[in-house]
Design an enzyme around this catalytic site. Structure first.
Site, mmCIF file in Angstrom:
data_model
loop_
_atom_site.group_PDB
_atom_site.id
_atom_site.type_symbol
_atom_site.label_atom_id
_atom_site.label_comp_id
_atom_site.label_asym_id
_atom_site.label_seq_id
_atom_site.Cartn_x
_atom_site.Cartn_y
_atom_site.Cartn_z
ATOM 1 C CB CYS B 82 -0.887 0.301 0.961
ATOM 2 S SG CYS B 82 -2.057 1.055 1.422
ATOM 3 C CG HIS B 189 -4.022 -3.328 2.242
ATOM 4 N ND1 HIS B 189 -3.609 -2.606 3.609
ATOM 5 C CD2 HIS B 189 -5.017 -2.513 1.692
ATOM 6 C CE1 HIS B 189 -3.229 -1.829 3.657
ATOM 7 N NE2 HIS B 189 -3.672 -1.403 2.724
ATOM 8 C CD GLU B 191 -2.019 -6.475 4.953
ATOM 9 O OE1 GLU B 191 -1.367 -5.982 4.185
ATOM 10 O OE2 GLU B 191 -2.133 -5.453 5.382
#
Lengths: 279, 209
Positions: B82, B189, B191
């Site tokens: 990001c 993202h 994750e």
């Protein structure tokens, strides 16, 4: 829905389905018209089930927090962050930048503020400056001004007859503020909100459909994403929120909690009708 | 797998979810703000959300800029996430005057908004379109049209378009994965991108030192 069409160059961004978990004293509950709570399980377990099902995000709203001034829900954020690999938001009772920091640091992606934002709008800019505006969801509980006639829930936008007015309520829907919802939505955008979670108090718990005129009025008034909330009872209601309501995401609780429909069913339904969804 | 991942903490954003994602893949992931720890790192991850200028100021204040650049030049697998992608570039419209890490040539621009159709921030699940020519090893197993989770208001505009390993369309097309040797970065993202995101993180762990 006659007369509705997607923008010509529709972005590939998927419309989101966000199960909402209302939390009271550490358990998932779902209120009907902000009253009468029914127990629906352990928040982290329920969130994991939704992730496996393909939910795009999860929102936890601690509905006991704001009026009981019960501090934050750091422990819930910590436990959830251990096991969830989709974004999640926590709201309810977060009143200061320090509250926000504690929850975000515990692993939460976004925080939702409602009463505190109305009482102290500077909290929105402080939070956005400190954590980025993408972390700051401003929740708005909206109620129609006095008017006669039928229920607005699920009616196509623009067919209610009179020019609608919605008032912002705080403290879990108990306190009218006199603020106009659309004006407040514009203001929170300017202050640095990254998203608006818009709940129709008139439709919440009715399962008769979202307040589409409200959703559309707010969604077209601001340039940040709007999450429609309150009133979902069928898959067609989700579809209408995206089309007639111009919502970017829909929040739904009871239709998923009690397994009336599943998230994959909802996605198949929307996909078949041309709504871009993650599958 | 017992790879050790060093996640750089400079006070910006949600590091815990990045750490948890790596741990779920069996890696050891440590979060550190120490320049010495960064100098010893075998794998470096630069996450982060927030403003470009604030982030660079924090990296400087914590004396992390030189150690980061040294390790990147030394060839350790580097992953930016990001804001961590944007910081690789030279400047950003978000913070005029602020200098980025300058690992990649180019600038960071604001996503133009359009009411009701193109909202900013770009928040939500959008699709990846891997570049036909890319040999980016971080994208192994990632298909055209796979959805990943974005939250951002700015996008990178590299001078050398060959570094674009995948792109995404939101009004306009922008790089969602950049890849240049040992340096990779995602605008989304991983994750928070469930299966597809974890695949990319696993590829990163598999990258040889």
């Amino acid at each position: 829905m006659a007369g509705l069409s997607w923008p010509r160059r529709w972005p590939l961004l998927a419309k989101r389905i966000i199960p909402c978990l209302d939390i009271a004293r550490g358990r998932v509950v779902k209120g009907v018209k902000f009253l009468g709570l029914r127990d629906a399980g352990d928040p982290v377990e329920v969130a994991r089930r939704y992730e496996r099902d393909g939910a795009d995000e999860v929102i936890f709203l601690d509905i006991t927090a704001s009026h009981e001034r019960r501090g934050t829900v750091v422990e819930l954020a910590r436990r959830t962050a251990e096991v969830l690999f989709i974004p999640f938001t926590i709201g309810g009772g977060l009143r200061t930048v320090a509250d926000m920091r504690a929850v975000l640091k515990a692993g939460c992606d976004k925080i939702s503020i409602n009463t505190a934002a109305v009482e102290r709008p500077a909290l929105i800019c402080d939070g956005a400056r400190r954590f980025g505006r993408q972390c700051i969801v401003v929740a708005i509980d909206a109620k129609r001004g006095p008017k006669k006639g039928q229920s607005p829930c699920g009616l196509p936008a623009g067919r209610q007859g009179t020019v609608p007015f919605w008032e912002v309520y705080t403290h879990g829907g108990r306190t009218p503020t006199g603020l106009d919802v659309v004006a407040w939505a514009r203001r929170v955008e300017r202050l640095g909100a990254g998203e608006i979670l818009l709940t129709s108090m008139d439709c919440d718990g009715t399962k008769a459909g979202y307040d589409l005129a409200l959703t559309r009025a707010v969604s077209t008034a601001v340039s940040i994403p709007v999450i429609a909330s309150g009133g979902a009872g069928t898959l067609a209601h989700l579809y209408e929120a995206f089309t007639a309501g111009h919502a970017d995401a829909v929040l739904a609780a009871s239709i998923f909690h009690y397994r009336q429909f599943t998230v994959p069913q909802a996605k198949r339904y929307l996909h078949a009708r041309g709504v871009p969804v993650r599958r | 797998m017992n790879a050790v991942v060093t996640i750089v903490d400079y006070g910006m954003g949600n590091l815990r979810s990045v750490q948890k994602a790596f741990e779920s893949l069996g890696a050891r992931a440590t979060v550190t703000a120490s320049p010495a720890a960064v100098r010893r790192a075998r794998r470096l991850v630069l996450p982060g959300v927030g403003a470009f200028g604030d982030a660079m100021r924090e990296l400087r204040r914590r004396r992390l800029v030189q150690p980061l650049l040294e390790r990147i030049r030394a060839g350790v697998p580097f992953l930016g996430v990001c804001l961590g992608l944007q910081l690789l570039f030279e400047t950003s419209e978000e913070s005029p005057g602020a200098r980025g890490l300058g690992v990649l040539a180019g600038r960071v621009r604001k996503i133009p908004r359009h009411p009701a159709t193109l909202k900013v921030p770009h928040i939500g699940w959008n699709q990846l379109e891997p570049s036909p020519k890319t040999d980016c090893r971080f994208l192994r197993g990632v298909k055209r049209g796979d959805f990943v989770y974005f939250v951002h208001s700015y996008y990178a505009e590299p001078v050398d378009r060959a570094v674009i390993a995948a792109q995404t369309t939101y009004g306009r097309t922008f790089p969602s994965v950049v890849c240049a040797g040992n340096v990779a970065a995602t605008q989304f993202h991983p994750e928070k991108s469930q299966r597809v995101g974890l695949t990319i993180l696993r590829n990163y762990l598999d990258a040889a030192c």
